[in-house]
Design an enzyme around this catalytic site. Structure first.
Site, short mmCIF file in Angstrom:
data_model
loop_
_atom_site.label_atom_id
_atom_site.label_comp_id
_atom_site.label_asym_id
_atom_site.label_seq_id
_atom_site.Cartn_x
_atom_site.Cartn_y
_atom_site.Cartn_z
CG HIS A 68 -0.29 -0.05 2.54
ND1 HIS A 68 0.12 1.07 3.24
CD2 HIS A 68 0.02 -1.10 3.33
CE1 HIS A 68 0.64 0.71 4.40
NE2 HIS A 68 0.61 -0.61 4.48
CG ASP A 70 -2.99 3.58 2.47
OD1 ASP A 70 -2.39 2.62 1.94
OD2 ASP A 70 -3.86 3.44 3.34
CG ASP A 101 2.83 0.25 7.87
OD1 ASP A 101 2.60 -0.34 6.80
OD2 ASP A 101 2.00 0.33 8.79
CD GLU A 135 -2.87 -2.42 5.41
OE1 GLU A 135 -3.04 -3.47 6.03
OE2 GLU A 135 -2.44 -1.38 5.96
CD GLU A 136 -1.60 1.69 7.54
OE1 GLU A 136 -2.34 1.18 8.41
OE2 GLU A 136 -0.39 1.49 7.46
CD GLU A 164 1.18 -4.19 5.90
OE1 GLU A 164 1.75 -3.55 6.81
OE2 GLU A 164 0.37 -3.67 5.11
CG HIS A 350 0.49 2.69 12.49
ND1 HIS A 350 -0.84 2.33 12.50
CD2 HIS A 350 1.00 2.21 11.33
CE1 HIS A 350 -1.12 1.63 11.39
NE2 HIS A 350 -0.01 1.56 10.67
ZN LIG Z 1 1.12 -1.43 6.40
#
Ligand SMILES: [Zn+2]
Length: 377
Positions: A68, A70, A101, A135-136, A164, A350
């Site tokens: 992903h 995003d 990520d 994805e997020e 991931e 994150h």
């Molecule tokens: Zn991810």
């Protein structure tokens, strides 16, 4: 010193503010690189989400990278040592939102494929890229829709690496070869509101529920298996009462979630919960959200290829785990192929000051390239 191809591409991607579901041109950058290698590109836009599917070759097996573009929001900018969307190198690390990520993985995948094709222009099978920008987020218009479109025309991915961040301390120390399933129940237990001094005129849903909830929390759902820990039941939210100390509440609301192994499925869980609630004679309403089935990639070509590739780079074999939350791997696994997750160390994902070791990007590129050599050379 000039940047390596992987580092340069990772920096380019991080500088684009692609907070879910915005892609901010990341996919265009990837598409241009893949087009130059002879990939056929299909941009798939569903509602607010941009995805693309790219394929080089028409033969089987179809090996794909998935990921992903995003990222999650940066959060409080004051807490960042460097601006989150200005890729910055410090002490051997690349800092920026998405570094781990998973823009670092995306850059590694593209460069690994470039290097592999340079050496193996007439490789076996096909190479694919399944890239999403949601994805997020709510995962409604991303990977799941692309998978549906591919399955509809019988174009099934045989082997897939999801980028991931699977690693714990050094890149490649952990490869995820499956994920637990997740199911959420929203339960409302109905009682009769009344005055606490007149309980015979009311029915207290808190009292009614306690035994049943306790039984659900104490239940041994399964014992797990070789790859999965035992299924766990957790109550994250519970609510009842008006705030007044003299009112028996009219209803109790509870939300619970199960992370479950391949020993169980949704139907089995729904039945066991309903049986327990009925046994305790509750008047209830129960709504379910199915977040994803568990999947497992047991031994096979892909797992062997990845384990060997990681071993070659690290001189030590990865641990195979199924821990962590759900991932897009669960959608890709529906195609019936093998799915594993291999990506950077996840310690800062994150969080503020998200970062990835620059050396790890090179190692990851190598691991991806060696995996390609093991399956398609
Ligand atoms: Zn991810």
């Amino acid at each position: 010193m000039t940047d390596t191809p992987t580092l340069a591409l990772a920096k380019d991607l991080i500088s684009r503010q692609s907070v879910t579901p915005v892609d901010a041109g990341c996919q265009k950058v990837m598409i241009e690189r893949l087009q130059a290698l002879g990939f056929k590109i299909e941009v798939m836009v569903f509602e607010d989400t941009t995805n693309f599917w790219a394929r080089r070759g028409t033969e089987a097996p179809l090996f794909a990278f998935a990921g992903h573009t995003d990222v999650v929001p940066a959060g409080n900018l004051e807490l960042w040592d460097t601006p989150p969307f200005e890729p910055t190198i410090k002490d051997g690390f690349l800092y920026g939102r998405g570094a781990a990520d998973m823009k670092g993985s995306l850059a590694s995948m593209v460069v690994a494929v470039e290097q592999f094709i340079a050496q193996n222009p007439n490789h076996k099978g096909s190479i694919g890229f399944l890239i999403t920008s949601d994805e997020e987020g709510p995962f409604i218009n991303g990977t799941v829709r692309v998978v549906e479109a591919l399955m509809e025309r019988g174009e099934n991915i045989d082997m897939c690496i999801v980028g991931e961040p699977s690693s714990t301390e050094v890149v490649g120390d952990v490869v995820k070869n499956g994920r637990r399933g997740s199911i959420t129940g929203d339960l409302t237990v109905k009682g009769i509101q009344g005055h606490v001094a007149y309980p015979h005129l009311a029915k207290n849903p808190v009292h009614q529920s306690l035994m049943a909830l306790n039984e659900l929390a104490e239940t041994e759902w399964d014992q797990g298996n070789d790859y999965f820990p035992p299924t766990s039941f957790q109550i994250p939210n519970i609510q009842a009462g008006t705030g007044a100390s003299n009112v028996i509440p009219g209803e109790l609301r509870v939300q619970f979630n199960l992370r479950y192994s391949t020993e169980l499925n949704n139907d089995m869980i729904v039945k066991r919960v309903n049986d327990t609630l009925s046994k305790h004679k509750l008047d209830y309403q129960l709504d379910w959200t199915f977040n994803g089935d568990p999947f497992l990639t047991d031994t096979g070509d892909l797992l062997d290829a990845v384990v060997t590739a990681v071993g070659d780079v690290n001189q030590t074999k990865p641990e195979l785990l199924t821990t962590g939350g759900t991932s897009d791997g669960r959608f890709i696994a529906r195609m019936g192929g093998q799915v594993v997750e291999l990506g950077p160390v996840n310690a800062t994902i994150h969080k503020v000051n998200e970062r990835v070791k620059i050396d790890d990007l090179e190692k990851l590129t190598n691991m991806y390239q060696k995996t390609l050599e093991n399956v398609l050379a």
